[in-house]
Write a protein that holds these residues in place. Sequence first.
Motif, PDB file in Angstrom:
ATOM      1  N   THR A 112      10.639  12.142  17.775  1.00 47.92           N
ATOM      2  CA  THR A 112      10.695  10.951  18.616  1.00 47.92           C
ATOM      3  C   THR A 112      11.748   9.991  18.085  1.00 47.92           C
ATOM      4  O   THR A 112      12.181  10.091  16.925  1.00 47.92           O
ATOM      5  CB  THR A 112       9.317  10.261  18.676  1.00 47.92           C
ATOM      6  N   ASP A 113      12.159   9.046  18.939  1.00 46.33           N
ATOM      7  CA  ASP A 113      13.140   8.033  18.544  1.00 46.33           C
ATOM      8  C   ASP A 113      12.531   6.644  18.434  1.00 46.33           C
ATOM      9  O   ASP A 113      13.231   5.687  18.072  1.00 46.33           O
ATOM     10  CB  ASP A 113      14.277   7.992  19.577  1.00 46.33           C
ATOM     11  N   LEU A 114      11.242   6.539  18.728  1.00 44.38           N
ATOM     12  CA  LEU A 114      10.599   5.229  18.713  1.00 44.38           C
ATOM     13  C   LEU A 114       9.133   5.377  18.338  1.00 44.38           C
ATOM     14  O   LEU A 114       8.439   6.256  18.855  1.00 44.38           O
ATOM     15  CB  LEU A 114      10.731   4.552  20.081  1.00 44.38           C
ATOM     16  N   VAL A 115       8.679   4.527  17.433  1.00 45.74           N
ATOM     17  CA  VAL A 115       7.273   4.500  17.018  1.00 45.74           C
ATOM     18  C   VAL A 115       6.719   3.115  17.312  1.00 45.74           C
ATOM     19  O   VAL A 115       7.364   2.098  17.022  1.00 45.74           O
ATOM     20  CB  VAL A 115       7.117   4.831  15.522  1.00 45.74           C
ATOM     21  N   THR A 116       5.529   3.081  17.890  1.00 45.84           N
ATOM     22  CA  THR A 116       4.873   1.814  18.181  1.00 45.84           C
ATOM     23  C   THR A 116       3.572   1.699  17.396  1.00 45.84           C
ATOM     24  O   THR A 116       3.124   2.659  16.764  1.00 45.84           O
ATOM     25  CB  THR A 116       4.617   1.663  19.697  1.00 45.84           C
ATOM     26  N   TYR A 117       2.968   0.537  17.482  1.00 43.14           N
ATOM     27  CA  TYR A 117       1.709   0.269  16.794  1.00 43.14           C
ATOM     28  C   TYR A 117       1.016  -0.867  17.540  1.00 43.14           C
ATOM     29  O   TYR A 117       1.573  -1.421  18.495  1.00 43.14           O
ATOM     30  CB  TYR A 117       1.947  -0.079  15.314  1.00 43.14           C
ATOM     31  N   LYS A 118      -0.185  -1.206  17.181  1.00 44.13           N
ATOM     32  CA  LYS A 118      -0.972  -2.172  17.954  1.00 44.13           C
ATOM     33  C   LYS A 118      -0.307  -3.544  17.986  1.00 44.13           C
ATOM     34  O   LYS A 118       0.171  -4.038  16.962  1.00 44.13           O
ATOM     35  CB  LYS A 118      -2.380  -2.317  17.370  1.00 44.13           C
ATOM     36  N   ILE A 119      -0.328  -4.162  19.158  1.00 46.84           N
ATOM     37  CA  ILE A 119       0.025  -5.572  19.284  1.00 46.84           C
ATOM     38  C   ILE A 119      -1.236  -6.297  19.723  1.00 46.84           C
ATOM     39  O   ILE A 119      -1.863  -5.939  20.722  1.00 46.84           O
ATOM     40  CB  ILE A 119       1.199  -5.806  20.252  1.00 46.84           C
ATOM     41  N   ILE A 120      -1.629  -7.288  18.935  1.00 45.60           N
ATOM     42  CA  ILE A 120      -2.889  -7.981  19.171  1.00 45.60           C
ATOM     43  C   ILE A 120      -2.594  -9.445  19.475  1.00 45.60           C
ATOM     44  O   ILE A 120      -2.137 -10.197  18.600  1.00 45.60           O
ATOM     45  CB  ILE A 120      -3.815  -7.867  17.948  1.00 45.60           C
ATOM     46  N   LYS A 193      14.158  11.820  24.822  1.00 46.27           N
ATOM     47  CA  LYS A 193      13.094  12.738  24.370  1.00 46.27           C
ATOM     48  C   LYS A 193      11.797  12.570  25.146  1.00 46.27           C
ATOM     49  O   LYS A 193      10.985  13.488  25.185  1.00 46.27           O
ATOM     50  CB  LYS A 193      12.840  12.539  22.875  1.00 46.27           C
ATOM     51  N   LEU A 194      11.607  11.405  25.751  1.00 45.74           N
ATOM     52  CA  LEU A 194      10.367  11.085  26.473  1.00 45.74           C
ATOM     53  C   LEU A 194       9.134  11.412  25.631  1.00 45.74           C
ATOM     54  O   LEU A 194       8.179  12.044  26.087  1.00 45.74           O
ATOM     55  CB  LEU A 194      10.325  11.785  27.830  1.00 45.74           C
ATOM     56  N   THR A 195       9.187  10.980  24.381  1.00 43.54           N
ATOM     57  CA  THR A 195       8.032  10.987  23.495  1.00 43.54           C
ATOM     58  C   THR A 195       7.957   9.632  22.821  1.00 43.54           C
ATOM     59  O   THR A 195       8.966   8.922  22.709  1.00 43.54           O
ATOM     60  CB  THR A 195       8.127  12.071  22.412  1.00 43.54           C
ATOM     61  N   ILE A 196       6.771   9.276  22.364  1.00 45.96           N
ATOM     62  CA  ILE A 196       6.599   8.037  21.620  1.00 45.96           C
ATOM     63  C   ILE A 196       5.630   8.295  20.472  1.00 45.96           C
ATOM     64  O   ILE A 196       4.635   8.997  20.634  1.00 45.96           O
ATOM     65  CB  ILE A 196       6.096   6.903  22.535  1.00 45.96           C
ATOM     66  N   GLY A 197       5.953   7.756  19.302  1.00 46.04           N
ATOM     67  CA  GLY A 197       5.039   7.840  18.178  1.00 46.04           C
ATOM     68  C   GLY A 197       4.114   6.635  18.163  1.00 46.04           C
ATOM     69  O   GLY A 197       4.486   5.547  18.610  1.00 46.04           O
TER      70      GLY A 197
END
Length: 307
Positions: A112-120, A193-197
């Motif tokens: 993947t080219d992008l990783v996300t995580y929680k936004i609170i 890539k149409l994937t996300i981490g």
Amino acid sequence: MKFSIIMPAYNGERYIAETLDCLLEQTENDIEIIVVNDGSTDSTQQIVEEYAKKYPCIVPVNQENAGVSAARNKGIELAEGKYFVFLDADDTLSSDTLQILYDFFEEHYEETDLVTYKIIPHRDGKRLPMHYRYRILKESGIYDLNEGDNWYIAQSTMNICVKNRGRGNNILFDTKLRFHEDQKYIYTTLKDKLTIGYCSEPEYWYLRRPGGATGSISKAYYIFEDTMNMWESFFNLYPEKEVPRYLQAFYLHDVSWKSVSDVLLPYHYKGEKFDRAVERIVSLIRRIDDEVIIRRPALDMYYKHYL
């Protein structure tokens, strides 16, 4: 160097010290913190320079006011880290965010080219409900955006980590957009890539402050033409084949929240000009598969049938 944290700052004197402290307290310290002061008229720059005297990892940059996109682009231009993380000057991160993101991205670098995580989101010290994407993003991993439920992740906020592709090769923010600059940057990063981490443990604390910038700027009066040009340019990437369902759902997300907030239609247009504007919206809706509409979470059943 592992990370470049890119922080645009405009008149952030009330909060920026807290934000810098949260970064200095990260368990991962192989970082640089690039603070781009975007023409502040308060003491933001002085505060940053005082911190920089004590902490060499802080890189103060001063520019005339040019907007958040230009400030982020300046940070990208200067960044030396293997990865970028973006943080607004009035928000904070949980203390192990960078360490967890680095370990995850190193393990999944080619996937993947992008990783996300929680936004609170928080307001007045109280935690607010999280985005419906977290009904889908539950466990850490790589999510294929071509698969059913993953269509609706709708990553549109800057709680992201991306690769540094090297100077001259990085994706930049569109400085002409007054709104949706984040969405454009994110989809441009994801589309190959149409994937996300996703990392389930780190947290971005989005602290909604009095006088936030979203408000009236989201109305069609200000952004209709730019918004439609952006969505049309994305859909036009797929003239001879089906539009990826993630993009279909991303546009549906935009139409939905704007409809609910009554900021979708350009009421300032009259007669044929208004009709043509509505047809632009509808012509893209016609390219959304019925299944994408019917299966969408957090959307009223009657509204689904209307669409």
